[in-house]
Motif scaffolding. Structure first.
Motif, PDB file in Angstrom:
ATOM      1  N   PRO A 213      20.703 -36.083  -7.941  1.00 49.07           N
ATOM      2  CA  PRO A 213      19.952 -35.076  -8.705  1.00 49.07           C
ATOM      3  C   PRO A 213      20.831 -33.921  -9.186  1.00 49.07           C
ATOM      4  N   PHE A 214      21.783 -33.499  -8.350  1.00 55.87           N
ATOM      5  CA  PHE A 214      22.673 -32.409  -8.770  1.00 55.87           C
ATOM      6  C   PHE A 214      23.553 -32.852  -9.936  1.00 55.87           C
ATOM      7  N   THR A 215      24.014 -34.094  -9.879  1.00 57.07           N
ATOM      8  CA  THR A 215      24.830 -34.623 -10.975  1.00 57.07           C
ATOM      9  C   THR A 215      24.017 -34.667 -12.270  1.00 57.07           C
ATOM     10  N   ASP A 216      22.745 -35.070 -12.177  1.00 57.52           N
ATOM     11  CA  ASP A 216      21.889 -35.086 -13.367  1.00 57.52           C
ATOM     12  C   ASP A 216      21.747 -33.682 -13.960  1.00 57.52           C
ATOM     13  N   GLU A 217      21.642 -32.677 -13.101  1.00 58.03           N
ATOM     14  CA  GLU A 217      21.533 -31.302 -13.590  1.00 58.03           C
ATOM     15  C   GLU A 217      22.825 -30.868 -14.288  1.00 58.03           C
ATOM     16  N   LEU A 218      23.969 -31.250 -13.710  1.00 60.09           N
ATOM     17  CA  LEU A 218      25.251 -30.920 -14.350  1.00 60.09           C
ATOM     18  C   LEU A 218      25.348 -31.572 -15.725  1.00 60.09           C
ATOM     19  N   LEU A 219      24.974 -32.849 -15.783  1.00 66.32           N
ATOM     20  CA  LEU A 219      25.050 -33.567 -17.056  1.00 66.32           C
ATOM     21  C   LEU A 219      24.109 -32.929 -18.084  1.00 66.32           C
ATOM     22  N   THR A 220      22.896 -32.608 -17.679  1.00 65.33           N
ATOM     23  CA  THR A 220      21.939 -31.956 -18.588  1.00 65.33           C
ATOM     24  C   THR A 220      22.495 -30.625 -19.082  1.00 65.33           C
ATOM     25  N   HIS A 221      23.163 -29.895 -18.173  1.00 68.88           N
ATOM     26  CA  HIS A 221      23.731 -28.596 -18.545  1.00 68.88           C
ATOM     27  C   HIS A 221      24.812 -28.763 -19.623  1.00 68.88           C
ATOM     28  N   TRP A 222      25.642 -29.795 -19.503  1.00 72.09           N
ATOM     29  CA  TRP A 222      26.693 -30.011 -20.508  1.00 72.09           C
ATOM     30  C   TRP A 222      26.111 -30.555 -21.809  1.00 72.09           C
ATOM     31  N   LEU A 223      25.074 -31.390 -21.697  1.00 75.13           N
ATOM     32  CA  LEU A 223      24.471 -31.922 -22.923  1.00 75.13           C
ATOM     33  C   LEU A 223      23.872 -30.819 -23.788  1.00 75.13           C
ATOM     34  N   ALA A 224      23.533 -29.701 -23.182  1.00 80.08           N
ATOM     35  CA  ALA A 224      23.005 -28.565 -23.958  1.00 80.08           C
ATOM     36  C   ALA A 224      24.062 -27.963 -24.878  1.00 80.08           C
ATOM     37  N   PRO A 237      21.961 -19.691 -25.385  1.00 78.32           N
ATOM     38  CA  PRO A 237      21.743 -18.475 -24.599  1.00 78.32           C
ATOM     39  C   PRO A 237      21.461 -18.807 -23.124  1.00 78.32           C
ATOM     40  N   GLY A 238      22.078 -18.042 -22.237  1.00 70.39           N
ATOM     41  CA  GLY A 238      21.873 -18.211 -20.798  1.00 70.39           C
ATOM     42  C   GLY A 238      22.641 -19.362 -20.193  1.00 70.39           C
ATOM     43  N   TRP A 239      23.456 -20.026 -21.011  1.00 71.91           N
ATOM     44  CA  TRP A 239      24.167 -21.213 -20.511  1.00 71.91           C
ATOM     45  C   TRP A 239      25.153 -20.845 -19.403  1.00 71.91           C
ATOM     46  N   ARG A 240      25.871 -19.745 -19.584  1.00 71.13           N
ATOM     47  CA  ARG A 240      26.870 -19.353 -18.590  1.00 71.13           C
ATOM     48  C   ARG A 240      26.194 -18.925 -17.269  1.00 71.13           C
ATOM     49  N   LEU A 241      25.092 -18.192 -17.383  1.00 69.22           N
ATOM     50  CA  LEU A 241      24.392 -17.769 -16.172  1.00 69.22           C
ATOM     51  C   LEU A 241      23.881 -18.987 -15.396  1.00 69.22           C
ATOM     52  N   ARG A 242      23.294 -19.920 -16.142  1.00 70.03           N
ATOM     53  CA  ARG A 242      22.807 -21.146 -15.501  1.00 70.03           C
ATOM     54  C   ARG A 242      23.955 -21.934 -14.891  1.00 70.03           C
ATOM     55  N   GLY A 243      25.109 -21.943 -15.578  1.00 72.83           N
ATOM     56  CA  GLY A 243      26.278 -22.648 -15.055  1.00 72.83           C
ATOM     57  C   GLY A 243      26.760 -22.061 -13.741  1.00 72.83           C
ATOM     58  N   GLN A 244      26.772 -20.722 -13.664  1.00 74.94           N
ATOM     59  CA  GLN A 244      27.202 -20.094 -12.418  1.00 74.94           C
ATOM     60  C   GLN A 244      26.234 -20.399 -11.277  1.00 74.94           C
ATOM     61  N   GLU A 245      24.938 -20.465 -11.609  1.00 73.68           N
ATOM     62  CA  GLU A 245      23.951 -20.815 -10.588  1.00 73.68           C
ATOM     63  C   GLU A 245      24.203 -22.231 -10.048  1.00 73.68           C
ATOM     64  N   LEU A 246      24.575 -23.131 -10.955  1.00 77.34           N
ATOM     65  CA  LEU A 246      24.883 -24.498 -10.515  1.00 77.34           C
ATOM     66  C   LEU A 246      26.099 -24.522  -9.595  1.00 77.34           C
ATOM     67  N   LEU A 247      27.139 -23.763  -9.933  1.00 71.69           N
ATOM     68  CA  LEU A 247      28.337 -23.721  -9.097  1.00 71.69           C
ATOM     69  C   LEU A 247      28.038 -23.092  -7.742  1.00 71.69           C
ATOM     70  N   ARG A 274      31.910 -30.803 -12.913  1.00 70.06           N
ATOM     71  CA  ARG A 274      31.879 -29.536 -12.167  1.00 70.06           C
ATOM     72  C   ARG A 274      33.148 -28.727 -12.390  1.00 70.06           C
ATOM     73  N   LEU A 275      34.296 -29.396 -12.308  1.00 65.77           N
ATOM     74  CA  LEU A 275      35.561 -28.678 -12.493  1.00 65.77           C
ATOM     75  C   LEU A 275      35.679 -28.149 -13.925  1.00 65.77           C
ATOM     76  N   ALA A 276      35.156 -28.925 -14.892  1.00 65.95           N
ATOM     77  CA  ALA A 276      35.163 -28.452 -16.278  1.00 65.95           C
ATOM     78  C   ALA A 276      34.281 -27.210 -16.426  1.00 65.95           C
ATOM     79  N   LEU A 277      33.171 -27.165 -15.701  1.00 65.49           N
ATOM     80  CA  LEU A 277      32.298 -25.994 -15.754  1.00 65.49           C
ATOM     81  C   LEU A 277      33.002 -24.768 -15.173  1.00 65.49           C
ATOM     82  N   GLU A 278      33.727 -24.984 -14.086  1.00 59.75           N
ATOM     83  CA  GLU A 278      34.486 -23.866 -13.514  1.00 59.75           C
ATOM     84  C   GLU A 278      35.499 -23.326 -14.522  1.00 59.75           C
ATOM     85  N   ASP A 279      36.206 -24.239 -15.198  1.00 62.32           N
ATOM     86  CA  ASP A 279      37.188 -23.802 -16.195  1.00 62.32           C
ATOM     87  C   ASP A 279      36.496 -23.116 -17.375  1.00 62.32           C
TER      88      ASP A 279
END
Length: 717
Positions: A213-224, A237-247, A274-279
């Motif tokens: 489920p966490f992987t699905d959320e990461l994938l959905t976040h990148w597909l946005a 809008p809000g993508w970075r905030l949501r990304g930090q919440e995921l991390l 995940r590592l791409a989101l951190e970068d």
């Protein structure tokens, strides 16, 4: 006496030592440590002369009736099973074993023993633990002289051996032996409670319920961030905030769920996302990171579809449903709890359980756990064979002592003595067989001093003999009908012999001899068994197939010389003496003895007048031949399977010889048409061709035998 060398013990010691040092399981290492100590005692005892391996009295310091500790191969270690430190119930009486013995000779001690005789609150784990109970019974019966003689026999060993019983419940001593079970409920519950989690299954469940489920959320976040299929092209809008919440949530999940480590591997898709989101939230994505990210996203979409799509939802639903199933450990815990209210000292019957459990729940649990629970199922031997609880003649042999004990003790008139002798019998049958040479026999129950002491109170009656005969016939029929492709194992033959003795039936049963210690001679009962086989099979397909001369054997006039005549005959049939010793050469001789005597089949069928479905047994034995030959190809040690197949074929030939000519013809037609793998047909077709010749009155070109000193024909191309 034939001398046993120390090569085998040395090899077993080395094997146990390697296991004790290197096995991954701590419990297995502990067991191996005990084997190391046992084999060291064996080797030391053989070197010092304290142990005489091959003798029925292998430990010099003990008489023959003491139960020795025996390890694999029949080697005594020099220790008695009734030795060892004081057990808790002994320590509550005295500070040493001599004190325990002395206590039970007092009025209070005798009263204690006699009360236990009546309420059955005792357990006899080794035969010696019945000795003082027997003395107490003799005192109560008025035979003080026999009691004193018994105590004098025990006294030299009273400071070392346990002669008093362990405490137990009434059910443990007085269990109804009309039906049997492989295990007690208590033993099954202990086995169920010992089941541990499977780390791989636990990790898989964690991956399904947490990380997928966490992987699905990461994938959905990148597909946005995708534009025309290219991820990381735009940030809503809000993508970075949501990304930090995921991390942040990843850090929490990672700390709480450590069974599955796949998410930590840098090359896995989830880790790339995940590592791409951190970068992306930090220093930004470089060209290489963008390429890895795009490849991971495309790969995930191809394999599972877009999160939330029907195909993706169906996939995840199936995975969640599987993960929601209870684990083996959880099911085992539930089963153990269900069995907790039952009597722990015996097996269970369907009436002891809720109908929906016995008829529904138990059938739905995994097969391995169901087998564990069913091991405590009580029933007749025939019922347990039909249920698949008794899976072999060897397992059957483990159950028969209960039936034998209940039958053989009927000759005692006193009920308390019957129960005591039944408990003694069951404990005696747990005694492991010794390695013996020079035609010696194992120690017999009647050699125990406390059994001898009550022999005058044993009066066989017509009722007890009839009961023994009935059980003897029933067990023989169960063994042959249940396992027609298997020779009767030695422990089962011992039980059948005990029943025959109680029924006062002369039944020459012949054990399977070990080829590696065969001394080249056979006892008289082999010649007696040959007489019965010749009576049953003279002029039969069995005789023609194996090239026997039963008429010639029966025509011998000098009955006193039959023992040596039998030895000479089977030696000649095996090819005579080549002048050199080998296990295979011995095996050929032993096999010829089995062929000539039918290895107990003729004795049982003639003496007990057994009437079974011989055509059906022939077909099932043939199925056993096929099953064993299936195991030959690809087997690094195929000779055991070939030998077992030859033994199954010998059983088949016996059963077929008791069929009518029409039934034999029908069998041959059926056997040719039975579907078989090509590897089996290649080996079995020549055997069937020989059978066809025999049924037409011609001798077999090459009988199917198990032992050979050259390359076996079944292995030749």
């Amino acid at each position: 006496m034939t001398k046993i060398n120390a090569g085998y013990p040395a090899g077993q010691l080395a094997k146990a030592f390697v296991t004790a040092l290197s096995h991954e399981s701590a419990s297995t290492r502990r067991k191996a440590d005990k084997r190391v100590e046992s084999w060291r005692r064996v080797i030391a005892g053989m070197s010092s002369g304290e142990l005489r391996i091959g003798s029925r009295r292998p430990v010099k310091r003990f008489p023959v009736w003491v139960t020795p500790q025996v390890v694999q191969g029949g080697f005594a270690t020099g220790v008695a099973e009734s030795e060892g430190p004081l057990q808790p119930h002994e320590a509550a009486i005295a500070k040493d074993r001599a004190g325990v013995f002395a206590y039970y000779l007092t009025d209070a001690g005798l009263a204690d023993l006699q009360a236990r005789l009546d309420d059955c609150r005792y357990v006899v784990n080794v035969p010696e633990e019945a000795a003082l109970l027997t003395a107490a019974w003799l005192v109560r019966a008025g035979d003080r002289a026999a009691a004193l003689a018994l105590l004098e026999n025990l006294r030299p060993y009273a400071d070392r051996l346990r002669f008093a019983p362990a405490p137990g419940t009434a059910d443990a001593a007085a269990v109804d032996p009309a039906v049997v079970s492989r295990r007690t409920v208590g033993e099954v519950r202990a086995a169920l409670r010992s089941i541990r989690s499977n780390p791989r299954i636990e990790a898989q469940r964690e991956a399904t319920t947490v990380w997928n489920p966490f992987t699905d959320e990461l994938l959905t976040h990148w597909l946005a961030t995708s534009v025309d299929g290219e991820v990381a092209s735009a940030e809503p809008p809000g993508w970075r905030l949501r990304g930090q919440e995921l991390l942040d949530r990843y850090a929490v999940l990672s700390a709480a769920h450590s069974l599955c480590g796949k998410h930590k591997r840098p090359k896995e898709n989830q880790a790339i996302l995940r590592l791409a989101l951190e970068d992306a939230l930090g220093k930004g994505l470089g060209p290489r990171q963008r390429g890895l990210l795009q490849h991971a996203v495309d790969s995930m979409l191809r394999r599972r579809g877009t999160p939330g799509s029907p195909e993706h939802e169906a996939l995840r639903a199936g995975q969640f449903a599987e993960a929601a199933l209870p684990l083996h450990r959880e099911i085992a815990t539930t089963l153990a709890a269900t069995l907790a209210p039952l009597d722990q000292t015996t097996g269970w019957a369907p009436r002891d359980l809720e109908p929906e459990f016995a008829d529904g729940v138990l059938r739905a649990v995994p097969a391995g756990l169901r087998r564990k629970v069913m091991a405590a199922r009580r029933g007749t031997v025939a019922e347990l064979i039909e249920l698949g609880v008794v899976t072999s003649a060897e397992v059957l042999a483990q159950l028969v002592p209960d039936l034998t004990a209940a039958t053989t003790v009927l000759a005692y008139r006193d009920e308390a003595l019957q129960r005591l002798m039944a408990a003694t019998y069951r404990a005696f049958k747990r005694r492991r067989s010794l390695l013996l040479v020079d035609l010696q026999h194992q120690v017999r129950l009647t050699e125990l001093p406390w059994v001898q002491a009550v022999d005058s109170f044993r009066t066989p009656t017509g009722e007890s003999q009839a009961a023994a005969r009935e059980i003897l016939i029933r067990i023989s029929e169960n063994a042959l009908s249940g396992f027609p492709a298997t020779i009767l194992p030695n422990p089962l033959l011992q039980e059948l012999g005990a029943l025959a003795k109680s029924a006062q039936i002369t039944l020459p049963l012949t054990e399977e001899l070990a080829a590696d210690i065969f001394a080249g001679r056979f006892s008289l009962k082999y010649a007696e068994a040959a007489d019965l086989a010749a009576t049953v099979l003279k002029g039969s397909p069995y005789e023609l197939y194996y090239g026997l001369d039963y008429a010639g054997w029966l025509g011998q006039r000098d009955s006193s010389a039959k023992q040596s005549a039998f030895t000479n005959l089977v030696n000649e049939r095996a090819g005579g003496s080549s002048g050199s010793w080998s296990v295979a050469a011995n095996g050929k001789i032993v096999e010829q003895a089995q062929i000539f005597t039918t290895h107990n089949l003729a004795a049982l069928c003639l003496v007990l007048d057994l009437t079974l479905d011989w055509p059906e047994l022939s077909r099932r034995a043939f199925g056993g031949v096929i099953a064993r030959l299936r195991r030959v190809d690809g087997n690094p040690r195929p000779l055991r399977s070939i030998k077992d197949a030859a033994y199954a074929w010998r059983q088949l030939m016996f059963f077929l010889s008791l069929c009518t000519p029409g039934e034999r013809s029908d069998f041959l037609t059926w056997a040719w048409s039975t579907e078989k793998p090509s590897t089996v047909s290649r080996r079995l077709d020549p055997v069937l061709a020989d059978l066809r010749q025999v049924l037409q009155g011609q001798p077999a070109a090459r009988p199917f035998l198990g032992w050979t000193t050259t390359r076996h024909v079944m292995l030749q191309r």
